[in-house]
Design a protein around this motif. Structure first.
Motif, PDB file in Angstrom:
ATOM      1  N   ALA A  74       0.691  -1.249  -0.083  1.00 52.78           N
ATOM      2  CA  ALA A  74       0.081  -0.182  -0.043  1.00 52.78           C
ATOM      3  C   ALA A  74       0.957   1.107   0.145  1.00 52.78           C
ATOM      4  O   ALA A  74       2.045   1.119   0.319  1.00 52.78           O
ATOM      5  N   ARG A  75       0.338   2.182  -0.469  1.00 54.45           N
ATOM      6  CA  ARG A  75       0.872   3.656  -0.496  1.00 54.45           C
ATOM      7  C   ARG A  75      -0.272   4.592  -0.002  1.00 54.45           C
ATOM      8  O   ARG A  75      -1.462   4.288  -0.250  1.00 54.45           O
ATOM      9  N   PRO A  76       0.247   5.697   0.410  1.00 54.84           N
ATOM     10  CA  PRO A  76      -0.991   6.691   0.669  1.00 54.84           C
ATOM     11  C   PRO A  76      -1.257   7.509  -0.390  1.00 54.84           C
ATOM     12  O   PRO A  76      -0.715   7.777  -1.288  1.00 54.84           O
ATOM     13  N   LEU A  77      -2.538   8.080  -0.536  1.00 56.40           N
ATOM     14  CA  LEU A  77      -2.970   9.086  -1.612  1.00 56.40           C
ATOM     15  C   LEU A  77      -2.378  10.107  -1.551  1.00 56.40           C
ATOM     16  O   LEU A  77      -1.919  10.724  -2.515  1.00 56.40           O
ATOM     17  N   ASP A  78      -2.005  10.582  -0.509  1.00 60.21           N
ATOM     18  CA  ASP A  78      -1.259  11.911  -0.316  1.00 60.21           C
ATOM     19  C   ASP A  78       0.267  11.427   0.093  1.00 60.21           C
ATOM     20  O   ASP A  78       0.409  10.946   1.244  1.00 60.21           O
ATOM     21  N   PRO A  79       1.338  11.652  -0.746  1.00 54.39           N
ATOM     22  CA  PRO A  79       2.605  11.279  -0.556  1.00 54.39           C
ATOM     23  C   PRO A  79       3.186  11.642   0.712  1.00 54.39           C
ATOM     24  O   PRO A  79       4.108  11.224   1.403  1.00 54.39           O
ATOM     25  N   ASN A  80       2.576  12.951   1.249  1.00 48.93           N
ATOM     26  CA  ASN A  80       3.082  13.423   2.359  1.00 48.93           C
ATOM     27  C   ASN A  80       2.685  12.799   3.801  1.00 48.93           C
ATOM     28  O   ASN A  80       3.135  13.022   4.995  1.00 48.93           O
ATOM     29  N   GLU A  81       1.693  11.917   3.682  1.00 51.14           N
ATOM     30  CA  GLU A  81       1.140  11.370   4.853  1.00 51.14           C
ATOM     31  C   GLU A  81       1.670   9.851   5.144  1.00 51.14           C
ATOM     32  O   GLU A  81       2.230   9.297   4.235  1.00 51.14           O
ATOM     33  N   SER A  82       1.474   9.603   6.654  1.00 54.90           N
ATOM     34  CA  SER A  82       2.068   7.949   6.613  1.00 54.90           C
ATOM     35  C   SER A  82       1.055   7.528   7.660  1.00 54.90           C
ATOM     36  O   SER A  82       0.471   8.104   8.525  1.00 54.90           O
ATOM     37  N   TYR A  83       0.865   6.213   7.620  1.00 55.51           N
ATOM     38  CA  TYR A  83      -0.195   5.760   8.563  1.00 55.51           C
ATOM     39  C   TYR A  83       0.581   4.424   9.431  1.00 55.51           C
ATOM     40  O   TYR A  83       1.203   3.794   8.846  1.00 55.51           O
ATOM     41  N   GLU A  84       0.139   4.494  10.674  1.00 53.43           N
ATOM     42  CA  GLU A  84       0.919   3.651  11.797  1.00 53.43           C
ATOM     43  C   GLU A  84      -0.136   2.409  11.756  1.00 53.43           C
ATOM     44  O   GLU A  84      -1.069   2.397  11.379  1.00 53.43           O
ATOM     45  N   PRO A  85       0.698   1.196  12.113  1.00 51.86           N
ATOM     46  CA  PRO A  85      -0.032  -0.162  12.153  1.00 51.86           C
ATOM     47  C   PRO A  85      -1.112   0.047  13.231  1.00 51.86           C
ATOM     48  O   PRO A  85      -0.974   0.631  14.255  1.00 51.86           O
ATOM     49  N   GLY A  86      -2.331  -0.522  12.790  1.00 54.23           N
ATOM     50  CA  GLY A  86      -3.414  -0.660  13.550  1.00 54.23           C
ATOM     51  C   GLY A  86      -4.462   0.242  13.232  1.00 54.23           C
ATOM     52  O   GLY A  86      -5.681   0.242  13.622  1.00 54.23           O
ATOM     53  N   VAL A  87      -4.207   1.189  12.196  1.00 53.95           N
ATOM     54  CA  VAL A  87      -4.953   2.087  11.798  1.00 53.95           C
ATOM     55  C   VAL A  87      -5.975   1.730  10.675  1.00 53.95           C
ATOM     56  O   VAL A  87      -5.398   0.881   9.717  1.00 53.95           O
ATOM     57  N   SER A  88      -7.239   2.006  10.787  1.00 51.66           N
ATOM     58  CA  SER A  88      -7.899   1.684   9.509  1.00 51.66           C
ATOM     59  C   SER A  88      -8.202   2.567   8.499  1.00 51.66           C
ATOM     60  O   SER A  88      -7.999   4.023   8.724  1.00 51.66           O
TER      61      SER A  88
END
Length: 144
Positions: free
Chosen positions: A112-126
């Motif tokens: 996966a990769r984020p829609l906005d390249p400047n964002e990041s999502y931690e494990p456990g997040v929906s």
């Protein structure tokens, strides 16, 4: 004699349609079969047969072919495979950043990769699946 030529041409064109699937040769084949019928019933000269063929072809191309393409050329009503995944939620397994990340989506692990390249999502997040790009799920957490 001309009716036999039109009949053979119609059969050959209709059979050749199996190679293309575009309904073009089928329309021409049907027009040739129609011309064969008119030629067998009447004693038109060759130019008369050509006019009948042109008229029947025009009717088939302008009237029948678009209706057949609308009926048989539409995608399935329910999206399947990767087309069914956008809009679903996924669970982040490994941090999703611009160049890396894994999510669990419908019981399968996807890169996966984020829609906005400047964002990041931690494990456990929906996250929401916005689109599938090749074998990568493009995800978005949504409004904060």
């Amino acid at each position: 004699m001309a009716a036999i030529v039109w009949l053979i041409a119609g059969i050959v064109l209709a059979a050749a349609e199996m190679l293309t699937g575009d309904l073009t040769l089928l329309m021409l084949g049907a027009a040739a079969l129609g011309t064969a019928g008119v030629s067998a019933a009447t004693d038109l000269p060759v130019w008369g047969d050509a006019l009948v063929f042109a008229a029947v072809s025009g009717v088939l191309f302008l009237g029948v072919r678009p209706a057949l393409r609308r009926r048989f050329g539409t995608p399935p009503p329910n999206p399947t495979n990767a087309d069914a995944l956008p809009g679903k939620t996924a669970l982040v397994l490994e941090e999703v950043a611009e160049y890396s990340g894994r999510v669990k989506l419908d019981g399968e692990v996807w890169t996966a990769r984020p829609l906005d390249p400047n964002e990041s999502y931690e494990p456990g997040v929906s996250v929401y699946v916005m689109k599938i790009d090749g074998a990568t799920a493009v995800v978005w957490k949504g409004p904060l």
